[in-house]
Design an enzyme around this catalytic site. Structure first.
Site, short mmCIF file in Angstrom:
data_model
loop_
_atom_site.label_atom_id
_atom_site.label_comp_id
_atom_site.label_asym_id
_atom_site.label_seq_id
_atom_site.Cartn_x
_atom_site.Cartn_y
_atom_site.Cartn_z
N ASN A 20 0.83 -1.21 0.00
CA ASN A 20 0.00 0.00 0.00
C ASN A 20 0.86 1.26 0.00
O ASN A 20 0.53 2.25 -0.65
CB ASN A 20 -0.96 -0.01 1.19
CG ASN A 20 -2.20 -0.82 0.89
OD1 ASN A 20 -3.03 -0.43 0.08
ND2 ASN A 20 -2.31 -1.97 1.53
N LEU A 100 -3.42 2.30 18.00
CA LEU A 100 -3.04 3.55 18.67
C LEU A 100 -4.03 3.87 19.78
O LEU A 100 -5.23 3.59 19.64
CB LEU A 100 -2.95 4.68 17.65
CG LEU A 100 -1.86 4.48 16.57
CD1 LEU A 100 -2.09 5.41 15.39
CD2 LEU A 100 -0.46 4.68 17.16
N ASN A 114 -6.79 5.18 7.66
CA ASN A 114 -6.39 3.77 7.65
C ASN A 114 -7.03 3.06 6.47
O ASN A 114 -8.13 3.41 6.07
CB ASN A 114 -6.86 3.10 8.96
CG ASN A 114 -6.51 1.63 9.04
OD1 ASN A 114 -5.39 1.23 8.76
ND2 ASN A 114 -7.48 0.81 9.40
N HIS A 116 -8.42 -0.66 5.34
CA HIS A 116 -8.81 -1.96 5.91
C HIS A 116 -9.34 -2.85 4.78
O HIS A 116 -10.12 -2.39 3.95
CB HIS A 116 -9.87 -1.75 7.00
CG HIS A 116 -10.26 -3.03 7.65
ND1 HIS A 116 -9.47 -3.67 8.57
CD2 HIS A 116 -11.34 -3.84 7.45
CE1 HIS A 116 -10.04 -4.80 8.95
NE2 HIS A 116 -11.18 -4.93 8.28
N ASP A 157 -11.25 0.63 13.70
CA ASP A 157 -11.99 0.57 12.43
C ASP A 157 -13.36 1.25 12.52
O ASP A 157 -14.26 0.96 11.72
CB ASP A 157 -12.16 -0.88 11.93
CG ASP A 157 -10.82 -1.53 11.61
OD1 ASP A 157 -9.91 -0.82 11.14
OD2 ASP A 157 -10.68 -2.75 11.83
C1 GAR Z 1 -3.25 -4.71 3.77
O1 GAR Z 1 -4.09 -5.64 3.17
C2 GAR Z 1 -4.03 -3.81 4.70
O2 GAR Z 1 -5.31 -3.52 4.24
C3 GAR Z 1 -4.09 -4.68 5.92
O3 GAR Z 1 -2.79 -5.22 6.02
C4 GAR Z 1 -2.25 -5.37 4.71
C5 GAR Z 1 -0.88 -4.72 4.67
O4 GAR Z 1 -0.24 -4.98 3.45
N1 GAR Z 1 -4.47 -3.91 7.08
C6 GAR Z 1 -5.31 -4.37 8.00
O5 GAR Z 1 -5.77 -5.49 7.99
C7 GAR Z 1 -5.65 -3.37 9.09
N2 GAR Z 1 -6.71 -3.83 9.90
P1 GAR Z 1 0.94 -4.06 2.90
O6 GAR Z 1 1.98 -3.97 4.00
O7 GAR Z 1 1.45 -4.81 1.72
O8 GAR Z 1 0.37 -2.71 2.55
#
Ligand code: GAR
Length: 211
Positions: A20, A100, A114, A116, A157
């Protein structure tokens, strides 16, 4: 924030592979993200690949590790210090694993967003992270899932939704195939767009995103 500033200074908080973060950097380079600039990447994991991605693009990166059980305050104070030193206006959580505190989120009200990997309010909240979210969606049998970008409040969330994108679950999808499609076709698209939207609003309102 100074009045004449035309870009919002962004910090991206990461813990893992940072795809991301990469989508944000690419959007910046392609001009999709024009009103904000990633000034610093902060990782809470020593070996997060996201840090390599930042360095490859000459973006500053810092690692802040939470040690021990009662150190959330110390951990957050170290992050705040980096945010102040880099004159950060907007914090983006991109796969950041630490929840946090209320103290932190209220101090940065409407200044933390954020991503999600589900359509909030489904499959979200404490404990719903990464692949687990997709496992739960498949196990439940929902036919549609997706991704959500939202403001971060004291409720995990639970903050105001900025953008969502739906993705169909196909017959035969595994958590892994679903995760990949949600990332590629939803997260990587809406996260940079949501950041741009918030930055434009912040610039219009002298540093505040309306809520
Ligand atoms: C992503 O899919 C993000 O949406 C998720 O972790 C992954 C990180 O991937 N976040 C959550 O689940 C937050 N609750 P990345 O490090 O490749 O961006």
């Amino acid at each position: 924030m100074k009045k004449h500033e035309s870009k919002i200074n962004i910090a991206v908080l990461v813990s893992g592979s940072g795809t991301n973060l990469q989508a944000i950097i690419d959007a910046q380079e392609k001009g999709i993200l024009r009103h904000g600039e990633v000034k610093i990447v902060i990782s809470n994991k020593k070996d997060a690949y996201a840090v390599n991605r930042a360095k490859k693009h000459s973006i500053k990166a810092e690692t802040v590790i939470k040690e021990g059980q009662n150190s959330q305050d110390i951990f957050e104070n170290s992050i705040k210090k980096i945010l102040r030193e880099n004159d950060i206006h907007l914090i983006v959580l991109a796969g950041f694993t630490n929840i946090l505190s209320q103290k932190f989120t209220s101090e940065y009200k409407n200044k933390i967003i954020n991503v999600h990997p589900s359509l909030i309010p489904s499959f979200c909240g404490k404990g719903f992270y990464g692949i687990k979210v997709h496992e739960e969606a498949i196990n439940y049998g929902v036919k549609v899932t997706g991704a959500t970008v939202h403001f971060v409040s004291e409720i995990p969330d639970g903050g105001k939704i900025i953008m969502q994108k739906a993705i169909y679950i196909n017959k035969g999808d595994t958590p892994e195939t679903l995760q990949k499609r949600v990332m590629q076709k939803a997260e990587w698209i809406i996260l940079p767009r949501a950041i741009e939207k918030v930055c434009v609003e912040m610039l219009k309102n002298g540093g505040c995103a309306s809520n």
